[in-house]
Design a protein around this motif. Structure first.
Motif, PDB file in Angstrom:
ATOM      1  N   VAL A 168       0.861  -1.182   0.000  1.00  0.00           N
ATOM      2  CA  VAL A 168       0.000   0.000   0.000  1.00  0.00           C
ATOM      3  C   VAL A 168       0.899   1.234   0.000  1.00  0.00           C
ATOM      4  CG1 VAL A 168      -1.697   1.369   1.270  1.00  0.00           C
ATOM      5  CG2 VAL A 168      -1.910  -1.122   1.220  1.00  0.00           C
ATOM      6  N   HIS A 169       0.689   2.121  -0.965  1.00  0.00           N
ATOM      7  CA  HIS A 169       1.435   3.379  -1.049  1.00  0.00           C
ATOM      8  C   HIS A 169       0.556   4.539  -0.571  1.00  0.00           C
ATOM      9  CE1 HIS A 169       4.656   1.515  -3.316  1.00  0.00           C
ATOM     10  NE2 HIS A 169       3.803   1.059  -4.217  1.00  0.00           N
ATOM     11  N   GLY A 170       1.186   5.666  -0.313  1.00  0.00           N
ATOM     12  CA  GLY A 170       0.449   6.895  -0.058  1.00  0.00           C
ATOM     13  C   GLY A 170       0.046   7.126   1.378  1.00  0.00           C
ATOM     14  N   THR A 171       0.556   6.336   2.321  1.00  0.00           N
ATOM     15  CA  THR A 171       0.197   6.554   3.727  1.00  0.00           C
ATOM     16  C   THR A 171       1.031   7.703   4.304  1.00  0.00           C
ATOM     17  OG1 THR A 171       1.804   4.956   4.571  1.00  0.00           O
ATOM     18  CG2 THR A 171      -0.371   4.125   4.000  1.00  0.00           C
ATOM     19  N   ARG A 172       0.486   8.422   5.278  1.00  0.00           N
ATOM     20  CA  ARG A 172       1.160   9.589   5.855  1.00  0.00           C
ATOM     21  C   ARG A 172       1.474   9.418   7.340  1.00  0.00           C
ATOM     22  NH1 ARG A 172       0.837  14.405   3.026  1.00  0.00           N
ATOM     23  NH2 ARG A 172       0.872  15.561   4.978  1.00  0.00           N
ATOM     24  N   ASP A 173       0.518   8.885   8.115  1.00  0.00           N
ATOM     25  CA  ASP A 173       0.694   8.852   9.566  1.00  0.00           C
ATOM     26  C   ASP A 173       0.254   7.496  10.112  1.00  0.00           C
ATOM     27  OD1 ASP A 173      -2.090   8.953   9.311  1.00  0.00           O
ATOM     28  OD2 ASP A 173      -2.175  11.103   9.736  1.00  0.00           O
ATOM     29  N   TRP A 174       0.150   7.409  11.440  1.00  0.00           N
ATOM     30  CA  TRP A 174      -0.184   6.119  12.045  1.00  0.00           C
ATOM     31  C   TRP A 174      -1.601   5.674  11.685  1.00  0.00           C
ATOM     32  CZ3 TRP A 174      -4.163   4.925  15.305  1.00  0.00           C
ATOM     33  CH2 TRP A 174      -4.818   5.982  15.965  1.00  0.00           C
ATOM     34  N   GLU A 175      -2.506   6.646  11.519  1.00  0.00           N
ATOM     35  CA  GLU A 175      -3.877   6.269  11.151  1.00  0.00           C
ATOM     36  C   GLU A 175      -3.927   5.657   9.754  1.00  0.00           C
ATOM     37  OE1 GLU A 175      -6.619   9.433  13.564  1.00  0.00           O
ATOM     38  OE2 GLU A 175      -5.373  10.222  11.942  1.00  0.00           O
TER      39      GLU A 175
END
Length: 342
Positions: free
Chosen positions: A214-221
């Protein structure tokens, strides 16, 4: 506010003599200098730094532009920069852009009007043409953490090697279905970590499975949602490599919410070694980035450019990450640091 004329009157000398005595660049007699310094102390005279900067063409200030002041990768890097700046007599002005390029350009204009001697950016993206323009104009610029290929001086981490070493470590521990929770591919640092992940899989003869990525994650959420997405695709990884520690935190929280144990059911690995990583449950195995050293080297490079009298070819320095083994991966050497990238 006391001015230089008042100091001169108190010392019984001319304003130009006061100026010479304070500059230290022109010899004055010891007796005269002592009279001037006594007057300075008695009157609590503070030289006008801006006026001095206008006269010398230097303000002894550095602008530091970062994308998100809340991002925990920056405190150590900022400390490295300010420690070096203090050593060489510079003051650092910090600007936070919130990843808004127009805000960043406005900061650059404002800082240049304030006669800053150079700029350190940690905001570089493909859209950062204004940084390239500064470089072309001969203005001292250094990038840190992010970079623009080899076009501008930069101090970064060897992210390809870091991604490769992290994945290789998991493979050597016997893991084969390794999920990857990544950041945005718009940033080269995440592209490089992804490329390192792919290279380690290929070297081990493990087929790349896009459903485990999975790409495009920013933070822990986002990390939390990413591992749920992978599970909802019908995939059951035996390990997860997250491209940052906050993403790894989200992965661990989501796995626990699903009743899965870390590392017994699924191992988790991060990338950063933020202060919180050791406090996670379980403590996080991660690739430790040398943020303090990155900040130090960036400031040292910038000051060298400020003092250089000629245009130099850009230098991009890549520092190695280190594998730090804790309990989130099933391995018998928890607590050890293993040097990589050599």
């Amino acid at each position: 506010m006391v001015n230089i004329k008042e100091v001169a009157e108190r010392a019984g000398v001319s304003p130009s003599t006061v100026s010479r005595a304070l500059s230290g660049r022109v010899a004055v007699s010891p007796e005269t200098k002592e009279k001037v310094m006594r007057a300075v102390r008695e009157l609590n005279y503070q030289p006008n730094a801006l006026a001095k900067g206008l006269k010398e063409g230097r303000s002894r200030t550095i602008g530091l532009i970062i994308p998100n002041v809340r991002n925990l990768v920056f405190p150590a890097a900022i400390k490295g920069i300010t420690d070096v700046a203090k050593k060489y007599g510079y003051t650092v002005i910090l600007c936070n852009t919130d990843e808004d390029i127009e805000t960043e350009k406005a900061y650059v204009d404002n800082l240049r009007k304030r006669l800053v001697d150079g700029l350190i950016f940690s905001t570089a993206t493909a859209a950062s043409t204004h940084i390239l323009e500064l470089k072309e104009q001969g203005f001292p610029v250094v990038l840190m953490i992010r970079h623009l290929e080899d076009k501008v001086d930069a101090v970064i981490v060897d992210n390809f090697r870091g991604g490769y070493e992290a994945t290789k470590f998991l493979i050597e521990r016997g893991y084969r279905r390794i999920a990857f929770v990544n950041g945005t591919l718009e940033l080269d640092l995440y592209r490089q970590r992804f490329a390192g992940y792919q290279a380690a899989l290929a070297e081990a003869g493990i087929a790349y499975n896009e459903d485990l990525v999975v790409h495009g994650t920013r933070d822990w959420e986002d990390g939390y949602r990413a591992i749920l997405t992978i599970l909802e695709r019908g995939q059951r990884p035996d390990a997860v490599f997250a491209a940052s520690d906050p993403k790894a935190l989200g992965v661990i929280k989501a796995l626990k919410a699903k009743g899965l144990r870390v590392p017994d059911d699924i191992a988790v690995m991060g990338y950063d070694n933020l202060d919180m990583s050791e406090l996670m449950d379980p403590p996080l195995t991660t690739m430790a980035q040398p943020f303090y050293e990155v900040g130090q080297r960036a400031a040292e490079r910038l000051i060298k450019l400020i003092n250089s009298k000629r245009k130099n070819k850009p230098v991009v320095e890549r520092l190695p990450a280190q594998l730090l083994v804790r309990s989130s991966v099933d391995y018998g050497l928890a607590g050890q640091v293993i040097a990589t990238g050599k």
